[in-house]
Write an enzyme that holds these catalytic residues in place. Structure first.
Site, short mmCIF file in Angstrom:
data_model
loop_
_atom_site.label_atom_id
_atom_site.label_comp_id
_atom_site.label_asym_id
_atom_site.label_seq_id
_atom_site.Cartn_x
_atom_site.Cartn_y
_atom_site.Cartn_z
N THR A 13 -50.56 44.42 35.65
CA THR A 13 -49.70 44.98 34.60
C THR A 13 -48.27 44.50 34.73
O THR A 13 -47.56 44.35 33.74
CB THR A 13 -49.76 46.53 34.66
OG1 THR A 13 -51.08 46.92 34.31
CG2 THR A 13 -48.78 47.18 33.72
N THR A 92 -52.35 47.19 39.83
CA THR A 92 -52.39 48.40 40.65
C THR A 92 -53.81 48.92 40.87
O THR A 92 -54.06 49.65 41.83
CB THR A 92 -51.56 49.52 40.00
OG1 THR A 92 -52.14 49.87 38.75
CG2 THR A 92 -50.11 49.11 39.83
N ASP A 93 -54.74 48.55 39.99
CA ASP A 93 -56.04 49.22 40.01
C ASP A 93 -56.83 48.97 41.30
O ASP A 93 -57.55 49.86 41.77
CB ASP A 93 -56.89 48.81 38.79
CG ASP A 93 -56.41 49.51 37.53
OD1 ASP A 93 -55.53 50.39 37.64
OD2 ASP A 93 -56.91 49.19 36.44
C1 SIN Z 1 -52.23 47.75 36.57
O1 SIN Z 1 -51.77 46.77 37.13
O2 SIN Z 1 -51.63 48.85 36.60
C2 SIN Z 1 -53.55 47.76 35.83
C3 SIN Z 1 -54.12 46.42 35.65
C4 SIN Z 1 -54.49 45.74 36.92
O3 SIN Z 1 -54.84 46.40 37.89
O4 SIN Z 1 -54.44 44.49 36.95
#
Ligand code: SIN
Length: 311
Positions: A13, A92-93
């Site tokens: 993200t 983050t995932d």
């Molecule tokens: C994020 O980064 O918050 C969600 C998408 C990902 O993990 O690449």
């Protein structure tokens, strides 16, 4: 004085874009290159940075080939005397999985700092630029080492960090352990020691990613039975992690199936599905436990242990 920080981009993200700046959830991840993300933070200043795009993906799609390449690039850069630390921008995932994988394989003597963002780069109040600035400060911190996550003003160890929220900017927590440090205006206020450990080494993962062991996470829940376990064993799974309720308890209909799996040569590790705490007590009579690991960390540990087993 060595002072170079290498920033490795992998997507997420933090590199995402939305059509509407007010839209924090309807975006596409992994659209901007690491050079664009760094250019958006002039406060990173004159200190030497090197940028490299290792991957460009939404971290839900993380794969073993990318993990392998990332670990190889990190080890190569860390061996350079002028490099003080590495920053990895990441979705983050699955950030906590990549952090744990890198810590187990590299246990680096210099800091490797993962960061990302909950909002895309186009957001009215994007959190990526501050997180990136903070991560570089952590990478430059004298005495820092190990794989950590710098996010929302906190530094978490790879062992303790969990993504605990779907939307908030402070989406990560170290649970009972608490953060290693706080980042305040570019300075670190440290609460506990940097992560150390022994590295398994790149040789452990030097195999065709398509041939890495298949380890699956299943969960214990109301009305559990052996259906999924028997299906996995029948399909040739190499290892099973069971995310069990509470203190690692197993449904009376699930436990015999897990024992059947062990008898069939499939290792089964047990950990808790609780978001906090670790398994407490003695488990001699039960299946092997990974007491402090999350199910996803245990999956990585079991997979890495199977990679050590020839054939
Ligand atoms: C994020 O980064 O918050 C969600 C998408 C990902 O993990 O690449």
């Amino acid at each position: 004085m060595p002072s170079t920080v290498v920033i490795l981009g992998t997507g997420g993200t933090i590199a995402g874009t939305a059509k509407n700046a007010a839209d924090n959830v309807g975006y596409t991840a992994a659209q901007r290159g690491i050079d664009e993300l760094v250019a958006a933070v002039p406060q990173l200043g004159e200190a030497p940075l090197e940028l490299e795009q290792v991957a460009q993906l939404d971290s839900k799609d993380m794969d073993y080939a990318t993990w392998q390449r990332l670990a190889q690039r990190i080890e190569l850069h860390l061996a350079r005397p002028e490099v003080v630390g590495i920053v990895v921008t990441h979705g983050t995932d699955t950030m906590e999985e990549t952090a744990w994988f890198l810590q187990r394989v590299l246990a680096p003597a210099k800091p490797v700092v993962l960061t990302g963002a909950m909002r895309p780069s186009t957001a009215l109040q994007a959190d990526g630029p501050q997180n990136l600035l903070d991560a570089v400060a952590v990478a430059r911190e004298p005495g820092a080492c190990g794989v950590v996550v710098a996010f929302g003003g906190l530094v978490h160890s790879a062992h303790d960090v969990r993504k605990v929220h779907t939307y908030r900017l402070d989406a990560f927590s170290s649970g009972d352990a608490g953060p290693i440090a706080r980042i305040e205006e570019g300075r670190l206020r440290r609460h506990r020691l940097w992560p150390v450990g022994s590295a398994l080494g790149l040789a452990r993962i030097n195999f065709d990613p398509g041939s890495w062991p298949r380890v699956e996470v299943i969960s214990g829940h109301a009305a559990s039975d052996g259906f999924i376990v028997d299906a996995l064993v029948g399909a040739g799974v190499h290892g099973i992690v069971v995310a069990a309720p509470g203190n690692g308890s197993l449904h009376r209909a699930l436990e015999p199936a897990l024992r059947r799996a062990v008898t069939a040569g499939v290792p089964v590790w047990r950990c808790s599905r609780c978001a906090g705490g670790s398994l407490v007590g003695s488990f001699d009579d039960k299946l092997p436990a990974a007491p402090t690991a999350s199910p996803w960390q245990a999956r990585i540990d079991l997979m890495l242990s199977l990679l050590a087993t020839p054939g």
